[in-house]
Design an enzyme around this catalytic site. Sequence first.
Site: not given
Length: 207
Positions: A102, A106, A197, A200
Amino acid sequence: MSATVVDHPLAGHLLLALRDEATPPALFRNLTERLTTVLMLAATKDLPTVEKTVKTPIEEATGRILAGPIVIVPILRAGLGMLEAVVELFPEVRVGYLGLERDEATFKPSAYYAKLPQMADAVTFVLDPMLATGGSANAALTAVKKSGAKEVRMVSVVSAPEGVEALEQAHPDVPVFTASIDRELNSNAYIMPGLGDFGDRLFGTDA
Ligand code: PRP
Ligand code: URA
């Protein structure tokens, strides 16, 4: 499309530990695998079966076995955290891979890898722990259908209402199984409260 929030005490228990920012990567991986098992049991509850008879040491016994093949397609990277749990449950599973990343500005996914097996004769499960805007899942579902998948299900750990809605619009035939539909997305398209995340935290790359 319909979204099923898997309502099991163990799912809630594991999910809250995943959300906890104090959970280190080693435990995070273990929790992800265990929660994926719970999610997959729900997502496969109605798989077609056929009757089969075997001979026990005593006499014949009739039962039901899975009727057809299963394919899983984890979305790289974070979906890899869900892979082993499914292979444990269904050792015969065929595995495809889709690499999607991703864009941080955007929020649109771009594809960097694809290797998909034969899917036309199987039930295909796309695995991605985070369903945020739905852009990545949408692209993955389009890709597997283009490659021949006929019956497809989406399995996520945490979903945002925005992502569920986006998939409802784009892939009304694909049921979603998730441990939670959270409140909303923030301005960075992260799920709130979410768990941060996922990739991560799974791979220890957030430092
Ligand atoms: C994360 C996550 C999903 C995607 C969800 O992946 O694993 O694939 O974002 O967001 P969306 O619904 O708005 O598309 P990311 O792009 O961060 O890549 P990673 O798995 O390699 O960390
Ligand atoms: N990807 C993640 O890993 N977490 C989010 O909250 C949204 C996208």
